[in-house]
Design a protein around this motif. Structure first.
Motif, mmCIF file in Angstrom:
data_model
loop_
_atom_site.group_PDB
_atom_site.id
_atom_site.type_symbol
_atom_site.label_atom_id
_atom_site.label_comp_id
_atom_site.label_asym_id
_atom_site.label_seq_id
_atom_site.Cartn_x
_atom_site.Cartn_y
_atom_site.Cartn_z
ATOM 1 N N HIS A 150 0.817 -1.218 0.000
ATOM 2 C CA HIS A 150 0.000 0.000 0.000
ATOM 3 C C HIS A 150 0.848 1.265 0.000
ATOM 4 N N HIS A 151 2.123 1.148 0.363
ATOM 5 C CA HIS A 151 2.994 2.318 0.452
ATOM 6 C C HIS A 151 3.877 2.488 -0.781
ATOM 7 N N LYS B 254 2.209 3.620 -7.307
ATOM 8 C CA LYS B 254 1.544 2.871 -8.368
ATOM 9 C C LYS B 254 2.494 2.720 -9.551
ATOM 10 N N SER C 215 5.639 14.228 -1.251
ATOM 11 C CA SER C 215 6.588 14.244 -2.366
ATOM 12 C C SER C 215 7.521 15.448 -2.299
ATOM 13 N N TRP D 208 0.425 11.110 8.671
ATOM 14 C CA TRP D 208 0.270 11.120 7.229
ATOM 15 C C TRP D 208 -1.199 11.002 6.885
ATOM 16 N N ILE D 209 -1.582 11.714 5.850
ATOM 17 C CA ILE D 209 -2.926 11.627 5.320
ATOM 18 C C ILE D 209 -2.783 11.031 3.923
ATOM 19 N N GLN D 210 -3.516 9.987 3.660
ATOM 20 C CA GLN D 210 -3.436 9.371 2.343
ATOM 21 C C GLN D 210 -4.532 9.926 1.454
ATOM 22 N N SER D 211 -4.141 10.412 0.303
ATOM 23 C CA SER D 211 -5.105 10.920 -0.654
ATOM 24 C C SER D 211 -5.873 9.763 -1.276
ATOM 25 N N ARG E 72 -3.987 8.372 -5.756
ATOM 26 C CA ARG E 72 -2.585 8.027 -5.510
ATOM 27 C C ARG E 72 -1.623 8.781 -6.421
ATOM 28 N N GLU F 148 0.264 11.531 -8.289
ATOM 29 C CA GLU F 148 0.499 12.960 -8.029
ATOM 30 C C GLU F 148 0.052 13.836 -9.197
ATOM 31 N N ARG G 97 -3.661 14.190 -9.070
ATOM 32 C CA ARG G 97 -4.044 15.111 -7.981
ATOM 33 C C ARG G 97 -3.844 16.559 -8.405
ATOM 34 N N ASP H 7 -8.643 5.628 -5.375
ATOM 35 C CA ASP H 7 -8.338 4.261 -4.932
ATOM 36 C C ASP H 7 -9.071 4.005 -3.631
#
Length: 165
Positions: free
Chosen positions: A49-50, A53, A94, A113-116, A119, A121, A124, A164
């Motif tokens: 998950h970390h 992609k 990033s 950490w906040i996960q968007s 995924r 960039e 986003r 995701d």
């Protein structure tokens, strides 16, 4: 080396004390191997998950350390931030950053950490810029304008496509 499929077809013959000891050792090692394989599989699944992609876990682990990180930070334009107590800085993971040493007093910090949901960039960034444009056009024309409503729909459709969740 005996493959698993072949091993299933073999009969086990144990001869003497040494043979018995060898069979017990083989069974112990096979059990350890199954346990470690399970642990590696669970750790790999947790790490997946970390990993960005499009990149495998092996590729991620093999990423080289960046020896020129300080130069890259300076080339990107250094910003210094000093906030009052109780405030925070929020920035994308990033971005290159560093924390300077405390020269007086104490630093008490909390980080998370906040996960968007998105995924990628680049995706986003496109969504952010589209949202900024929709907001600006909405200010000029009003939120009920047909084009503002259509662009808002495009934004939400892209969000659904790229998310995701």
């Amino acid at each position: 080396m005996v493959e698993t499929d072949h091993k299933r077809s073999l009969y086990r013959v144990i001869i003497g004390h040494d043979g018995l000891h060898l069979a017990e050792e083989e069974a112990r090692l096979a059990g350890e191997s199954r346990t470690l394989t399970g642990q590696i599989s669970a750790a790999t699944k947790a790490l997946a998950h970390h990993v960005p992609k499009g990149m495998s876990l092996d590729q991620f682990i093999k990423l080289a350390a960046e020896p020129e990180i300080d130069a890259k930070i300076k080339a990107g334009g250094e910003q210094s931030v000093k906030l009052p107590a109780g405030h925070m800085v929020l920035y994308p993971a990033s971005s290159l950053h560093r924390v300077t040493p405390v020269t007086r007093g104490a630093r008490i910090a909390s980080f998370f950490w906040i996960q968007s949901m998105v995924r990628d960039e680049g995706a986003r960034r496109i969504l952010f810029e589209l949202d900024q444009s929709v907001q600006a056009i909405g200010q000029d024309r009003g939120q009920d304008d047909a084009e503002v409503i259509r662009l808002t729909g495009v934004y939400h459709n892209l969000l659904r496509r790229w998310a995701d969740v």
